[in-house]
Design a protein around this motif. Sequence first.
Motif, PDB file in Angstrom:
ATOM      1  N   ALA A 178      -2.866  42.078  94.024  1.00 20.59           N
ATOM      2  CA  ALA A 178      -4.081  42.405  94.770  1.00 20.59           C
ATOM      3  C   ALA A 178      -5.176  41.383  94.482  1.00 20.59           C
ATOM      4  CB  ALA A 178      -4.557  43.811  94.393  1.00 20.59           C
ATOM      5  N   ALA A 179      -5.267  40.973  93.208  1.00 19.57           N
ATOM      6  CA  ALA A 179      -6.318  40.026  92.813  1.00 19.57           C
ATOM      7  C   ALA A 179      -6.192  38.722  93.585  1.00 19.57           C
ATOM      8  CB  ALA A 179      -6.238  39.758  91.311  1.00 19.57           C
ATOM      9  N   ASP A 180      -4.964  38.276  93.841  1.00 21.13           N
ATOM     10  CA  ASP A 180      -4.763  37.013  94.568  1.00 21.13           C
ATOM     11  C   ASP A 180      -5.079  37.181  96.053  1.00 21.13           C
ATOM     12  OD1 ASP A 180      -3.931  35.802  92.215  1.00 21.13           O
ATOM     13  OD2 ASP A 180      -1.838  36.366  92.545  1.00 21.13           O
ATOM     14  N   VAL A 181      -4.663  38.301  96.594  1.00 21.62           N
ATOM     15  CA  VAL A 181      -4.865  38.546  98.028  1.00 21.62           C
ATOM     16  C   VAL A 181      -6.350  38.662  98.367  1.00 21.62           C
ATOM     17  CG1 VAL A 181      -4.476  40.228  99.864  1.00 21.62           C
ATOM     18  CG2 VAL A 181      -2.602  39.594  98.334  1.00 21.62           C
ATOM     19  N   LEU A 182      -7.136  39.205  97.444  1.00 20.16           N
ATOM     20  CA  LEU A 182      -8.559  39.436  97.711  1.00 20.16           C
ATOM     21  C   LEU A 182      -9.424  38.212  97.484  1.00 20.16           C
ATOM     22  CD1 LEU A 182      -8.952  42.995  96.149  1.00 20.16           C
ATOM     23  CD2 LEU A 182      -8.846  42.400  98.572  1.00 20.16           C
ATOM     24  N   GLN A 183      -8.833  37.122  97.030  1.00 23.94           N
ATOM     25  CA  GLN A 183      -9.606  35.897  96.813  1.00 23.94           C
ATOM     26  C   GLN A 183     -10.132  35.351  98.145  1.00 23.94           C
ATOM     27  OE1 GLN A 183      -8.096  33.284  93.184  1.00 23.94           O
ATOM     28  NE2 GLN A 183      -6.495  33.573  94.666  1.00 23.94           N
ATOM     29  N   ILE A 184     -11.254  34.617  98.039  1.00 22.45           N
ATOM     30  CA  ILE A 184     -11.749  33.892  99.213  1.00 22.45           C
ATOM     31  C   ILE A 184     -10.909  32.626  99.343  1.00 22.45           C
ATOM     32  CG2 ILE A 184     -13.737  32.776 100.282  1.00 22.45           C
ATOM     33  CD1 ILE A 184     -14.173  35.734  99.837  1.00 22.45           C
TER      34      ILE A 184
ATOM     35  N   CYS B 283       7.116  43.816  98.282  1.00 23.66           N
ATOM     36  CA  CYS B 283       6.786  42.684  97.397  1.00 23.66           C
ATOM     37  C   CYS B 283       5.405  42.809  96.753  1.00 23.66           C
ATOM     38  CB  CYS B 283       6.856  41.370  98.179  1.00 23.66           C
ATOM     39  SG  CYS B 283       8.536  40.945  98.651  1.00 23.66           S
ATOM     40  N   ALA B 284       4.679  43.850  97.063  1.00 27.84           N
ATOM     41  CA  ALA B 284       3.322  44.012  96.522  1.00 27.84           C
ATOM     42  C   ALA B 284       3.363  44.699  95.169  1.00 27.84           C
ATOM     43  CB  ALA B 284       2.466  44.817  97.494  1.00 27.84           C
ATOM     44  N   ASP B 285       2.430  44.320  94.306  1.00 26.97           N
ATOM     45  CA  ASP B 285       2.293  45.081  93.062  1.00 26.97           C
ATOM     46  C   ASP B 285       1.665  46.434  93.394  1.00 26.97           C
ATOM     47  OD1 ASP B 285      -0.454  44.724  93.332  1.00 26.97           O
ATOM     48  OD2 ASP B 285      -0.727  43.631  91.472  1.00 26.97           O
ATOM     49  N   SER B 286       1.644  47.327  92.445  1.00 27.47           N
ATOM     50  CA  SER B 286       1.245  48.708  92.750  1.00 27.47           C
ATOM     51  C   SER B 286      -0.209  48.797  93.218  1.00 27.47           C
ATOM     52  CB  SER B 286       1.461  49.601  91.535  1.00 27.47           C
ATOM     53  OG  SER B 286       0.751  49.120  90.429  1.00 27.47           O
ATOM     54  N   PHE B 287      -1.069  47.914  92.714  1.00 26.40           N
ATOM     55  CA  PHE B 287      -2.482  47.973  93.110  1.00 26.40           C
ATOM     56  C   PHE B 287      -2.666  47.467  94.543  1.00 26.40           C
ATOM     57  CE2 PHE B 287      -2.563  47.604  88.464  1.00 26.40           C
ATOM     58  CZ  PHE B 287      -3.245  48.780  88.169  1.00 26.40           C
ATOM     59  N   LEU B 288      -1.926  46.437  94.895  1.00 29.05           N
ATOM     60  CA  LEU B 288      -1.989  45.954  96.275  1.00 29.05           C
ATOM     61  C   LEU B 288      -1.364  46.969  97.216  1.00 29.05           C
ATOM     62  CD1 LEU B 288      -2.692  43.814  98.341  1.00 29.05           C
ATOM     63  CD2 LEU B 288      -0.545  42.635  97.799  1.00 29.05           C
TER      64      LEU B 288
ATOM     65  N   LEU C  10     -17.558  41.158  91.503  1.00 31.10           N
ATOM     66  CA  LEU C  10     -17.124  39.757  91.619  1.00 31.10           C
ATOM     67  C   LEU C  10     -15.996  39.622  92.630  1.00 31.10           C
ATOM     68  CD1 LEU C  10     -17.024  38.638  87.877  1.00 31.10           C
ATOM     69  CD2 LEU C  10     -18.599  37.776  89.623  1.00 31.10           C
ATOM     70  N   ILE C  11     -16.068  38.581  93.445  1.00 36.68           N
ATOM     71  CA  ILE C  11     -14.994  38.238  94.380  1.00 36.68           C
ATOM     72  C   ILE C  11     -14.625  36.790  94.090  1.00 36.68           C
ATOM     73  CG2 ILE C  11     -14.310  38.052  96.790  1.00 36.68           C
ATOM     74  CD1 ILE C  11     -16.905  39.893  97.287  1.00 36.68           C
ATOM     75  N   LYS C  12     -13.393  36.577  93.673  1.00 36.50           N
ATOM     76  CA  LYS C  12     -12.977  35.245  93.225  1.00 36.50           C
ATOM     77  C   LYS C  12     -12.773  34.308  94.404  1.00 36.50           C
ATOM     78  CE  LYS C  12      -9.598  33.041  90.129  1.00 36.50           C
ATOM     79  NZ  LYS C  12     -10.598  32.325  89.353  1.00 36.50           N
ATOM     80  N   VAL C  13     -13.155  33.065  94.199  1.00 37.65           N
ATOM     81  CA  VAL C  13     -12.904  32.014  95.178  1.00 37.65           C
ATOM     82  C   VAL C  13     -11.633  31.292  94.754  1.00 37.65           C
ATOM     83  CG1 VAL C  13     -13.766  29.846  96.137  1.00 37.65           C
ATOM     84  CG2 VAL C  13     -15.344  31.732  95.720  1.00 37.65           C
ATOM     85  N   SER C  14     -10.714  31.093  95.676  1.00 36.24           N
ATOM     86  CA  SER C  14      -9.444  30.451  95.334  1.00 36.24           C
ATOM     87  C   SER C  14      -9.689  28.999  94.925  1.00 36.24           C
ATOM     88  CB  SER C  14      -8.483  30.500  96.527  1.00 36.24           C
ATOM     89  OG  SER C  14      -8.981  29.706  97.585  1.00 36.24           O
ATOM     90  N   GLU C  15      -8.730  28.454  94.189  1.00 37.13           N
ATOM     91  CA  GLU C  15      -8.862  27.075  93.695  1.00 37.13           C
ATOM     92  C   GLU C  15      -9.021  26.091  94.849  1.00 37.13           C
ATOM     93  OE1 GLU C  15      -9.196  26.019  90.611  1.00 37.13           O
ATOM     94  OE2 GLU C  15      -9.132  28.080  89.898  1.00 37.13           O
TER      95      GLU C  15
END
Length: 1790
Positions: A269-275, A363-368, A875-880
């Motif tokens: 979920a953390a990766d999917v929610l990145q900008i 393929c999603a983790d439980s939170f996603l 916080l909303i993470k910005v992708s690399e």
Amino acid sequence: MDHKVSSRPFAVFGNSTSVQFGHDNILLGEPPPLKHKVFYRIDPLHIKISECHVSVINMIDFTELHLDSVNHLIGQLMYKNQISAFIFVVRLGQLTDGDKMCLEWLQSVFGESVLQFVMILFTYEREEESDSMIDDLKKNTVVEELLKKCGGRYHICSKTMNNQSEMRELMRKIDRLFNENKEQCYTGEMHNTQLKEKQKKNKPQGCEDSMKHSPQQKCMMNTGKQQKDVEQKRAQVFHTKKKQMSMREQMQHLFHRLHLKDIHKKLRAADVLQISAHSLQSCESCAEEELVKNYLQNILMMNYRARYININETTEKHHSQQTNKDASKDGGDFFKEVSFSNNVMKKTNRVHPMDVQMAVFHCADSFLKQLMVTKLSQCQFALPLLVPHPFTQQIEFPLWTFRQINKSWKMRNTNNEIISKEEPVYKTETPMVSFFRFGSVSSSKSQLMNNLINEKHNTFFHRNCPGSSRTRLLMDGVVEIAWFCPSGKDTDKFNNCVAFCNLHGDAGDNEKQLQILTEKSLVNVVLLPQIDKNDKNATKIQNLYTEKKSLICLTEDECVLTETRTGKYKIGLKDRNQSDVSEELRSAINDCLSSSPSVSMFKLEDLSKHSDIRVDEEDDEDCRRGREAAQQMMSLLKNKDPREIKESFLPCQGKLWHQWCQKNKELHRPQEEDIEQEISRKQTQMKNIRKQQHDLHMSEFIKFFINQMNSHEANVNRYFLNWLRMLLDEFTPADLSELQDQTELMRISDELQAASFGLEHIMREIGQIYESCSSVKKNKTDLPFHFSSLPSLAAEMMICGFPLELMDGDAAHVPLIWITAVLDKLIQKLGDQRVFVLSVLGLQSSGKSTMLNAMFGLQFAVSAGRCTRGAFMQLIKVSEEMKDQMKFDYILAVDTEGLRALELAGRTTRHHDNELATFVVGLGQRTLINIMGENPAEMQDILEIVVQAFLRMKKVKLNPSCMFVHQNVSDVTAGEKNMEGRRRLQETLDKMTKLAAKDEVCDAKCFSDVINFDVQNDVKYFAHLWEGNPPMAPPNPNYCENIQELKKTIISQSSKSDGMRLTHLRDRIKDLWEALLNERFVFSFRNSLEISVYRRLETEYSKWTWTLRSAMLEIENKLHNQIENKAIDEIEKTDLQAELMEKTKELKSSMSDLFEKDTDADILIQWKSSFEIKIKDVQESIVRETKRKLDEILQQQDLKKKIDDQRTKHESFLLEKSKELALTLKNKANDNATLKREFDFFWGKCVKNFTKDTTPIKNIDILRDMKILLSDIHKSVPIEHRNENTDIFSVTKYSNYVTVKKSNGLTGQVQNMCKAAKEKLGYTLSKDDETHITNLISDVVQETDKMIKSFHISKLGYNISYIKQLTDHIKTRITEYEEKSETYLFKTEFFIDLVFSIFKRAEQTFINQHRMFREVNDPVLYFEKKRDEYYSIFQKYCDGATSTAIFGEIICQKLKRPIEQSVYKQTARDLADEIRSNCPSLNGNRSNREKHILKRLAEEENFSAFNDYINYPKEHFKDFIRDEVRQYISDQFSISVKPKMNQNIEVLRKKILKAAQKSTEYVEVKSGDVDLWLMFFTQKLSDDLIFSVKDFSGVKHDDVDFKLLEDVIITELPSIISDISREFSADTFYKNLDLNNRPDEILIDHFCQCCWVQCPFCKASCTNTIENHDGDHSVPFHRVIGMNGFYYDETQNLCTEFCSTAVKTSKIFKSSGQWILFSDYKSAGHVYAKWSITPDLSKMPYWKWFVCRFQKDLEMYHGKTFQDKILDEWKKYTKEDAIKSLDKYYSPKH
């Protein structure tokens, strides 16, 4: 290896994907011809491995063969061979179900006994894989099971099987296996025995005889009825498995197509929610590999069109179409071309939309998964209820994914009243209706269900939906669930909430799902094809019909609704209108529901009790542990009244916290007359409240939470927090939303507030525990961990995506200590990351949280009973990939409570909304202003508040941006309407700006005067949120598109911003809140970040000016030497500028880097132009000052010429006469005593002759000369009787020094009479007049200091005229002052005392400078110092030395003084640079030096020194620098100073020797003589030394051989260097330096070019590093104004207020005879108007200690008393506390 291996073949079996065939494959060799579909050789392949011959049977891909072929081949194989080992080849990293079946196949064909002969061969593709393979073996449970079956035997080799050492090791292991099996092989007899056993199990008894044949006959036999039956059954089982394997491969291919290659590698979920770049795209179509990303992006935005994304057309299709067109050019055969078209146009099967959804689900983790299902629910889509695993077919019930879903509906009770209900779906009890089908039917079951639930929305995806295809892979066996929620209207299709379940695929093939559904449902709806009693599903259908539960059969015939028996219905589908069918079906279901018992209600949670399905929550260990912990914690609340829980379990955030908040506001807004007393009292009360908070017993509830968060791993805690949040929501009374509809709003609001209990309240309690512990500075006794660890919990939660409460909505207060600590921990964990702050403002329930949730996939509370209170940040993470483009690492979303909140009505004011708006607008770099609907009154409400907030930001120089989001607009596409809306908004904004400008005392006329605002681009119109009427309406896709467009705009515009660092965010929160607490926001705001950056800029500015100054010192020194050497006789300003040009370029580059590339460039840029101007001014000033100095030196040359010429003449005479004397004594060269006696007599005679006509230079007495001069000027004043101890710098009052100024004319005469009467009574100066006189004295001191330096006494000597010049200047300055004064004149005593005081301070400077002049220019002293030098030359003459040797020594002797001067001057410059950088008290900015001065004053505890610092700060600062430099030189002499001197003298030595060498070379080339050599030699050194040809005038050197001079200098120079070095010491350092060249004076010139204006109230000096700076004067911390003599009117009591607190009050002070409010101090004009005094409660303990420590001294000095005004709290401060406070308050940001 044992040779026996060759006679024992071994077989290799497995999947061909695990092997790479080829000519270098040692074991299997080349692949078989392409026409073969499998890679096997039934005949053994004979190969050679390590000199040994072995036989290999290739059985790769045997499992792909038809069963008959397998039997035939196996028969052949076992007839001919005995097999020593079966090698099972497996690709470990890609272990498939097919691989597992290979072993099952081997067992089924060869029997269980074959396992003792099996060894697994794991293959790898890359070398690095093999390193981790053994570890992977241990971790993989499936592999562990395989190994266990094979006795743990395995080997590892390359997939290419080309490594000799690996193959040798394999042979050894096969040999070992053979030995373990006691040299037994698997034989044909063993195979036949296996066949017999199978036949016994599967065939009648009589068939045994048929198997009694020879082994050979049995292996080859393919006839016989019983054997065939066995084979057929075996084939059926195998082909079933084969079909499953084929399906698996298709699924694997599907996952591969979707770029989900590894189902075990979960999407987070953390990766999917990145900008990310993809998250900003709006795609109606995409490439196949982007389907997953597009689906997730849209579903997280609640866009139900996520299912309808088209795949981009391929070039293959285009080519096919073109081919078709080409084929039709001749208009040929219709049938042929149509047939051709059908073939060509057939394209690759597209991915089914539901396969995309389910692939993501798997393929999603439980939170996603949970987030995804929650969003599906919001889209009004059916949700996965029972999900078969795509590869194992294990059925999973994903209960966890339902945990955050709530459903709300309205229904009528028994009294026909409409009631509202809202419940989590997992605990909602509803009737359930199940739909399934047997076989294939023509009608769409899902479409029928949609018509029942919501005919306008495809709740269930069906065959007629866009994108649907027949290639669906992942939906068969899936059960989906959806709920119908009534709205309480007559049009509702069902009167109650009903759950509808849909089993996809043939129910006959999904027996487990069918069983579960039929057990749980009240009504079963089955779709049937035309079937008969012999159908395979007939029994199942009959059972359904005979059960008591209601059954509705939808059949492929034409009948209407028919009730065949009670609860059993039949409806025909053939040729029927869909609407009619739906109506009949609805009617039948309603009949069934009304007649069914309520006890049979379906509850989602109950499914978890079913034993044959996997429940995600139970199988996930972390989830289970998190749930258990949360349930255990919630058990502590059992049987508690929700309205009383917070008071008993969370006591710190209750009354005590609210009282503290109220006291804090009162503290910042004092009302009482005695402000310091009031502040002290409030602070004491606040400390007591904190103490009470600290003493409160901590509940087991909170203890449990803290323990849990500290003692478990992050993933368990994340589950724990989610569980706790859900359980708390469940615990909160369900009727909160009903409470809000009642009329008794005040009472209900209190109940609502008390009963509301969420995770934010727990964190609020922890925050208050932390703040109370911080306040009392000790841990709570019952706190299981140290309180300092608490902020780390909140920081971790923020990192995991949980919001943090920024402003307590109940107390309307920011817990500043807690928030600061959490952000500090966040910085520790993440680093000082950059964030872009996006805040949102709007009226309550205007959709702010919904908008943020849809935009970023967040989960802020949005339901009616859960409206946001206060402010939260997330916080909303910005992708690399986006960081370079966006220049920041996170977006910080700030969600706020609604303005004009209903629950606050009646007790809140516009002030509260203004506070919130100001805080949020000031914090956000972009603020979204959310406006719901088109109601002008509502719009005016919010705009008035918002405009005022932006107006405040402009006044405090913050520059946020805003965007208006106009939601719920009926037609967002209507351009004309939008233009009109924009025009109306612009008018309203301008109107609101004018109104707000009156409140804020600002002249803004329109909104664009306040903020850069483009009404075309900064206003967005949003469609309605819902597409239809809730509760069954899905979100409007147009709304989602509007959200995406807004998101793109925000990201695009934010990419131009650098964001702000977390440290800056922390300071900004503090600054905003402190200013808001002070009510007068603009007046009180203190931009800590800007102050910190400006202080850093000041430090850089100091470095820049030092760079210029030190460079110019070098230039000045060089030009000074050239002037002294007569190399130049004129200095032009342009020459100096040219010399400085290179440094100027470097400086500009450094400035440009700072202003443009620094991390705070966006803040620094505002000062760029002003600092560039300042640097230019400094440069011009340095050039101008240097030219003045050099011009003075040029002017002095004429004055010095006579002295120098006379001295040169005497030196030449002494040389010549000593030479003559030496010639007469040549025969006594060895008699040293005689030589010395004769030389001394000669020397004394000559010196006496030189000085007989010269007046000796005597010591001076400037005070005596000054008294004589003053006596002549002021004969009436008895100078001799003046008190010698009077020091004007220590005078407290100047009233005794002034007399009333008389006026002219008739009116003047009357005034004079009044003045005379006043004078008799004693004239009293006002505070302003006292300050002006002090400033006059200070200015005169600075000016006379400069004049004394300009006299160059060390070079030109003392002249009594200097006294006259100084006294005249002092008199002139006094006269100028008197002319400006309107009320008084100075008495003569003022002039006399000022002159005396100045000359007493300057006396030592005159004496030291005169001593240096006398040592060089007094003939007796000068020649006495030269005696030894001349005696040495005399001795050489006596010894018969050559002229060259003597001339060389003369050169070295004449170099001695210049070398010495140069070394001291260069070392002084080097030291100044070192001290400026390394000395702790003098490096950094102005505030740092101020801190060290105050430290020293406190340590010395000398009131006189304090007084000097307070009244004459610049002079005190100079003395401080002198003391620090002297101390530094003393402490560091041997470590730093002397090494520098040695280094500088060595540099000069090398330069001298090099000059000698170059001179010799030059003269040889030019064929010159010694004169040319001497001229060239002195010129080469003229930049570095005051050394020229004129120094040798009169010295004869006719017979000197210049070629030998270099050698003489090399020989003689070291002794000269040694003589000079021997004299190096700390004591002589200053004695050998001219005043202007001393390091302390160099640093004084540098450091004192700053602002020295003093606060008119407390005399604190402005700390700006720049003199004549722009903007107001300011100081970080003010002092007690009583220190400056301020006292209360009509009393003799000195004031105890600080300036920064006085300006908060309505008190008054007198200025120029008028009373002025302290809060309006600028209106007093003059110096008051130029000061910025920010209200501040953080007063330094230092000055409180000072007042207490020197109370009596201050009272005596001012002639007043503090009486009892000094607070007892002040008296508690010690000297150590005072000094410690300096480090805290004089930090860089101040």
